[in-house]
Design an enzyme around this catalytic site. Structure first.
Site, PDB file in Angstrom:
ATOM      1  N   LYS A  52       0.785  -1.362  -0.103  1.00 53.24           N
ATOM      2  CA  LYS A  52      -0.018  -0.145   0.028  1.00 53.24           C
ATOM      3  C   LYS A  52       0.741   1.178   0.071  1.00 53.24           C
ATOM      4  O   LYS A  52       0.606   2.320  -0.728  1.00 53.24           O
ATOM      5  CB  LYS A  52      -1.090   0.050   1.035  1.00 53.24           C
ATOM      6  CG  LYS A  52      -2.219  -1.325   0.976  1.00 53.24           C
ATOM      7  CD  LYS A  52      -2.886  -1.387   2.264  1.00 53.24           C
ATOM      8  CE  LYS A  52      -3.811  -2.605   2.406  1.00 53.24           C
ATOM      9  NZ  LYS A  52      -4.309  -3.097   3.554  1.00 53.24           N
ATOM     10  N   GLN A  96      -4.284  -1.965   9.747  1.00 48.58           N
ATOM     11  CA  GLN A  96      -4.264  -3.162   9.145  1.00 48.58           C
ATOM     12  C   GLN A  96      -4.869  -4.292   9.994  1.00 48.58           C
ATOM     13  O   GLN A  96      -4.521  -4.384  11.038  1.00 48.58           O
ATOM     14  CB  GLN A  96      -2.801  -3.554   8.787  1.00 48.58           C
ATOM     15  CG  GLN A  96      -2.503  -4.582   8.042  1.00 48.58           C
ATOM     16  CD  GLN A  96      -3.330  -4.695   6.473  1.00 48.58           C
ATOM     17  OE1 GLN A  96      -3.328  -3.650   5.680  1.00 48.58           O
ATOM     18  NE2 GLN A  96      -4.026  -5.934   6.359  1.00 48.58           N
ATOM     19  N   ASP A 119     -10.870   2.588   3.914  1.00 47.49           N
ATOM     20  CA  ASP A 119     -10.985   1.075   3.832  1.00 47.49           C
ATOM     21  C   ASP A 119     -12.357   0.675   3.891  1.00 47.49           C
ATOM     22  O   ASP A 119     -12.930  -0.384   3.725  1.00 47.49           O
ATOM     23  CB  ASP A 119     -10.385   0.439   5.340  1.00 47.49           C
ATOM     24  CG  ASP A 119      -9.341  -0.472   5.056  1.00 47.49           C
ATOM     25  OD1 ASP A 119      -9.068  -0.821   3.627  1.00 47.49           O
ATOM     26  OD2 ASP A 119      -8.551  -0.724   5.732  1.00 47.49           O
TER      27      ASP A 119
END
Ligand code: NAD
Length: 293
Positions: A52, A96, A119
């Site tokens: 990412k 994460q 997200d």
């Protein structure tokens, strides 16, 4: 059979994003800034986060990596989230998953400002998505619909069978594909571990989305001729010929299924790359305040 090439698509989209960043800067605008929080040393999470960050660099975004040890307390992580919520330079951030077991993931997700939730896991974004309102879409389903759109795959009136009902893939993609408009207007069947006669359900599909987490679970004789198959699975499969001792395989038995498909995503090189790219698209939307003006 046509491969749905996530690598090629991601490269095209990244080139578009890079051009937009240049244009934004040219107008004196802000550089999009994505922050990623990584707790502990889960090797798969380390790979995902570094990909990412690398992708941010490729498109000219600013990125920050905030690393904390596995011993970090829930309160310490909540403090990190609060700081990122309040930092005016950070447009969007991700924490994460999975988190160490002593940290409540739901509590962390809820603490993220939904206007920075790139997200798309916060219930505000999920609810808005379900109602068809502007929202940060969860990255994997967003990547899948973008892939269908860019390959001009017909969806209206098609029967889509989604296998797996997770909050991050199966459930949201079933909502997106049943929504009005393109890509959508599908008749969706959402299947899961309690579904009876799963092969028969999958055989009725014009479009299959497989998000189960079991290597090569969907077999060749479950697929009718001409089906579009989206394989979300990323599984490590033992392979002694590889230096790492494994290779990546999807949730679909590619060798047996591919010859019957009209289109299929490879693993790797399919949905995984689109997921990272979708995160970048969300970050640009956050920077431009497109979802929450
Ligand atoms: P999950 O474990 O949260 O959910 C799995 C789902 O599969 C569950 O809803 C369960 O009901 C269903 N399931 C399990 N066994 C089944 C069975 N025997 N029959 C029918 N259904 C069954 O998984 P997830 O987070 O949605 O991830 C699924 C897969 O996708 C994993 O391989 C994961 O690594 C991968 N993944 C890939 C990306 C990407 O970017 N490509 C993103 C997220 C997840």
């Amino acid at each position: 059979m046509q491969l749905l090439d996530g690598k090629l698509l991601s490269e095209n989209i990244k080139a578009e994003l890079a051009a937009e960043v240049e244009a934004l800067r040219g107008r004196g605008g802000k550089t999009p800034h994505l922050a990623a929080v990584l707790v502990g040393e889960n090797p798969a999470s380390q790979v995902y986060v570094s990909s990412k960050i690398k992708s941010c660099e490729q498109v000219g975004f600013k990125s920050s990596l905030i690393q904390r040890p596995a011993s970090t307390s829930e309160q310490e992580l909540l403090d990190v989230v609060r700081q990122l919520n309040e930092d005016p330079d950070v447009d969007g951030f991700i924490v994460q998953l999975p988190l160490p077991s002593h940290i409540n993931e739901e509590k962390i997700t809820l603490a993220i400002d939904h206007r920075k939730d790139v997200d798309g896991f916060h219930p505000v974004n999920f609810g808005r998505m379900a109602q068809g309102l502007p929202a940060f879409l969860p990255a994997t389903p967003f990547g899948i619909v973008e892939m269908l759109r860019r390959y001009n795959i017909e969806t209206a009136g098609k029967h889509c069978v989604v296998v797996g009902r997770s909050n991050i893939v199966g459930t949201p993609i079933s909502i997106l594909l049943s929504r009005k408009g393109y890509p959508g207007d599908c008749t969706v069947t959402l299947t899961h571990s309690r579904t009876q006669n799963l092969p028969a359900e999958v055989r009725r599909a014009d479009i299959v989305v497989a998000a189960i987490g079991i290597p090569q679970f969907i077999k060749g004789d479950w697929i009718k001729e001409g089906t579009v198959v989206i394989d979300v699975g990323i599984n490590r499969f033992p392979d002694t010929t590889k230096k790492s001792g494994y290779r990546l395989v999807g949730d679909v038995d590619f060798e047996a299924v591919a010859p019957k498909c009209s289109h299929i995503t490879p693993v790797p090189g399919g949905v995984g790359l689109m997921t990272v790219t979708a995160l970048l698209m969300n970050t640009l939307k956050a920077c431009k305040k497109e979802i929450y003006p």
